[in-house]
Structures are given as C-alpha cells and as structure tokens.
Design an enzyme around this catalytic site. Structure first.
Site, PDB file in Angstrom:
ATOM      1  CB  ILE A 138     -48.400   3.637  -9.276  1.00 51.54           C
ATOM      2  CG1 ILE A 138     -49.030   2.553 -10.156  1.00 51.54           C
ATOM      3  CG2 ILE A 138     -49.401   4.720  -8.935  1.00 51.54           C
ATOM      4  CD1 ILE A 138     -50.227   1.857  -9.510  1.00 51.54           C
ATOM      5  CD  GLU A 192     -41.160 -14.779  -5.077  1.00 50.34           C
ATOM      6  OE1 GLU A 192     -40.265 -15.638  -5.102  1.00 50.34           O
ATOM      7  OE2 GLU A 192     -41.054 -13.666  -5.616  1.00 50.34           O
ATOM      8  CE  LYS A 207     -45.513  -4.030  -2.599  1.00 47.81           C
ATOM      9  NZ  LYS A 207     -46.114  -4.923  -3.608  1.00 47.81           N
TER      10      LYS A 207
END
Ligand SMILES: NC(=O)c1ccc[n+]([C@@H]2O[C@H](COP(=O)([O-])OP(=O)(O)OC[C@H]3O[C@@H](n4cnc5c(N)ncnc54)[C@H](OP(=O)(O)O)[C@@H]3O)[C@@H](O)[C@H]2O)c1
Length: 440
Positions: A138, A192, A207
């Site tokens: 994005i 994970e 982020k």
C-alpha cells in the site's frame, strides 16, 4: 538512454528475491518509465551456498553488507536484511555516508533510528526511501509524504498487521478460539513461531510510529506508542461486538489532540459499516483524515514478497528518475520532539465486559461507580448465554452474570478509576474486559 541505475542488494530472503524477480520481469516497463534501466549488480546475504529461487550467478557476491554499501560500483543500496541493529544499521549508515541513496523495507530500523538516518541522508543530499516499511504494497508513505502536501492531518489509523487481522477475522467467521486460531496461523506461515511481536501489537506500533512522524512532523519514537495486543480477545467479545453493530480490529491510531499526539495500538471496536471493518484476512488498510477531505482509506496487501517488492521497486524508480524527497517529508531540522498525549487523557467510547456476581446490589454498585466518574452508558446488555472465560460459570443460577456496557465518550482515566473501584467493591469476578471504540 542514460546509464543504468546500479543496485547493491543486501538481503536475499522473501523480499530480496522478489525484488530480483520484479526488476527482471518489469525491466522494459521500468526503463521506459524512468528513462533508464535499473539493474542489480552486486548482492549480499548471510549464506552464499543457500538455495534460492532466483538465479544469482549474474551478480557479484559481496560478503559484508557494509562493504557492499561502500562499493564504488553501486549507485544505490537496497537494505532487506531487517532488524534495528547491525548489520542493517551499519550498511545503511555506510551507504548514506558515502553519498549513496538507500531504499529499505526495515520498519524496525526506521522506527528506532529514523530521525538520525534522515539527518545523515539530508547532509549528503541523498534519498532515504522506505515505502515498503509500512503496509507492504500500500503506497501510504508516498500518500502522506507527497500526495497530500497541501493538507493537515488530524488522524491516521489502520490495520497494519496481517497476522492479527487474519486471526480476528478467522475467530469471528469460523468461531475459533484465540489459541486455536494462533496454532492455525502458525501452521499456514502467517504467524511466527514466537508470535508475540505481532499479536502483542509491537509490529503495529513500529509502523504507526513511522506514519505518525510522516503525518505530524514529529521525530519517530516507537516508545511513545501505547500498546495492547489481541491475546485477551474472546469469542464473547466478537459476538457482543457483532450484536452491537461493531467489529473488532487491531488498530494503530495516531491522533492530533490538544494534549499532544496520541499514538496507540489496541484492539478496537469499529462500526460494522465502516471501510476499515470490511477489511478481512491478512489484508492491511490505512485511513487518513485530513482537512478539506473526506477520509481516504487505502486497502491492500500488507506483506508478502511480491507486494513488498513492488514498494521497493517503486522507490528505486524514484531514485532512477532523480526524485529526492526529504525522508519524512520535511527537513530533518523541522521535525519536532513528540509531545506525547498521555493515554489517561484519551477520550472515546468504551466497550466494557464484566462478570457481575449474582447477588443483590451488584448492578447498582457498578452503576454508582460509573456515575461517580461521570461515565454515561449508551447501552447495557446482561447475558446469561455467552461463554465464560477463565473458568467462571456465568449464567448459572448464583454464578456470575456477564454484563456488557457501551459508554458514551468518556476518558480513559475515568474508565480505569471506575473499574478499579468496582473491583475493590468485589461485585465482579475476574478482570473486566475493556475495548476502545473508534468512530469513523
Ligand atoms: N516479508 C515480508 O512480507 C515483509 C513485509 C514488509 C517489510 N518487510 C521487511 O523487509 C526486510 C526483509 O524481510 P524478509 O521477510 O525478506 O526477511 P528474510 O526472508 O528473513 O531475509 C533476510 C535476508 O537477510 C540476510 N541476512 C541476515 N543476516 C545477515 C547478515 N548478517 N549479513 C548479510 N545478510 C544477512 C539473510 O541471509 P540468508 O538468506 O543467507 O539467511 C536473508 O537473505 C525486513 O526489514 C522486514 O521487516 C518484510
């Protein structure tokens, strides 16, 4: 045609190998768009002998990422190793110090050292581009940094972690409990082996800190983000949310408030008809509230080799064209230290789920404690049918009764204090569940 842009590629994992493939498959198109070709000339990874699904024979192998970064034969370093320390940090610093532009997908490095690296890039007059570091494919970095230069931002929020969104979607749609869903996500490779970085919200926080910096001109500071993960979310919460017209998402939210910049990551109830509520599975989405515009929501793949490589290659195309923008959209000297709005001052609606002890006066005590903190209730549901968490036996005669409250806008401080008082009064079992509501 002008000389090709010569790329040194450090990191040949999921994203690095996808970048090699994308540069190859898009060679002619990129050359036509940029007026010159983009060619990998040298590569570096940990193991030279590892089998990879791309042909690396054409590229010179360099053992050390920092040596690659300083290599006079490369024009630009692409750092796809990851991590906020060395060797990624040293490689990026070396390239910038040598006057070479850098493209990176490394959110950890940007979140921890973004401002210092921006200063270094600026000093040497080179680009530091990191579109791939947030929300994969994005183009949100470009949107905030270049696409809305004439606007002021009031709020940026989004689903920035595909693993969490996949898990919440799957829990809701297929009625899986959190642990069951996590095991499945690990089996499918979406989570994970140690999932805590994703499910406890830290990936989203890194982020978000980058987006907040781009939007509000503050120095990146992941420690200024309030973080709560999704591991406490139960099917009872998802069911109640659905019944009340909401869906639960792990959101990263950065808001400009009178008290400063609020940055928070937590499970959030969003109205079911909002754009962000429609985003299911591993998909990411970011909504931008800017003055003069109705909210803009960008939706797309937040991770995966090819999606992330598309952002890396797009940054390389800018460099090939000679486009250089200040890394965070303004001169580094104009980036201010963040004035962090304390979480206690957060204002909004709240979902509160309590297990009230089934004895006379419990409900009245809860109501009194909320009223003392001036918390008004928008709706209240007493449920005798929803599942208990933590071994309690709600709904049975004499057992605790689930009570779900939706409040009108109030403050975090008021909610915490009221619930602490309710717990002291011993009219509830276990810990109350609290989920903040984000209106669109
Ligand atoms: N995967 C995604 O979907 C995604 C999405 C957005 C952003 N990112 C970011 O992109 C970056 C790369 O992620 P990835 O998923 O591609 O990671 P990855 O598959 O683990 O690849 C990492 C690469 O770095 C190399 N490397 C590790 N330590 C090294 C060292 N000391 N010296 C030289 N090379 C070293 C590894 O070498 P070997 O192969 O020899 O072990 C590997 O090729 C990270 O910053 C990540 O956060 C990834």
């Amino acid at each position: 045609m002008a000389e090709p842009l010569k790329v040194g590629l450090a990191g040949l994992g999921t994203v690095g190998t996808a970048v090699v493939r994308l540069l190859e498959s898009g060679r002619d198109k990129l050359a036509a768009r940029c007026g010159r070709s983009i060619a990998v000339v040298a590569v570096c990874a940990r193991s030279r002998s590892k089998k990879r699904d791309v042909d690396l024979k054409r590229f010179r192998w360099v053992e050390d990422p920092a040596v690659l970064a300083a290599d006079p034969a490369i024009d630009v370093l692409v750092e796809l190793i990851g991590g906020d320390g060395d060797p990624a940090k040293r490689a990026v610093e070396t390239a910038l110090a040598a006057g070479k532009p850098v493209v990176t997908a490394n959110k950890a490095l940007l979140a921890r050292h973004g401002h210092k690296l921006a200063i270094l890039a600026e000093r040497r007059g080179v680009a530091l581009d990191f579109e791939a570091s947030v929300a994969g494919g994005i183009p949100i970095v470009k949107t905030l940094r270049e696409g809305l230069n004439g606007n002021s931002f009031t709020r940026i929020y989004g689903i920035l972690n595909g693993t969490c969104n996949y898990m919440l979607s799957r829990m809701e749609q297929d009625r899986l409990a959190f642990d069951e869903c996590l095991r499945e996500a690990q089996r499918l490779g979406y989570a994970e082996a140690d999932p805590s970085f994703d499910v406890e919200g830290h990936d989203t926080a890194q982020k978000l800190s980058i987006l907040a910096s781009l939007a509000f001109g503050t120095k990146v500071d992941p420690d200024a983000v309030y973080v709560e993960g999704i591991s406490s979310i139960t099917l009872a919460d998802l069911d109640a949310a659905a019944e009340l017209g909401y869906r639960v998402k792990l959101l990263g939210v950065a808001v400009k408030t009178e008290a400063g910049i609020e940055q928070r990551v937590h499970p959030t109830m969003v109205p079911k008809d909002s754009a962000i509520a429609q985003v299911m599975g591993v998909t990411n989405a970011v909504t931008v509230d800017a003055d003069g515009l109705t909210p803009i929501t960008l939706v797309g793949p937040g991770a995966g080799g090819m999606a992330t490589a598309s952002a890396v290659v797009s940054d390389l195309a800018d460099i090939a064209r000679g486009v250089r923008t200040a890394p965070f959209g303004r001169p580094a000297a104009r980036m201010t230290a963040i004035r962090k709005a304390p979480m206690q001052r957060h204002e909004g609606g709240y979902y509160i789920r309590l297990l009230a002890r089934d004895r006379p006066g419990s409900a009245a005590t809860i109501a009194r404690r909320l009223a003392q903190r001036k918390i008004s209730i928008e709706s209240i549901v007493q449920r005798h049918d929803i599942r208990a968490q933590g071994g309690a036996q709600p709904g049975r005669s004499g057992g605790p009764v689930p009570v779900i409250l939706i409040t009108y806008a109030t403050s975090e401080d008021a909610v915490r204090k009221a619930l602490a008082a309710v717990r002291r009064d011993r009219v509830i079992s276990g810990r109350p569940q609290v989920i903040r509501i984000e209106k669109n």
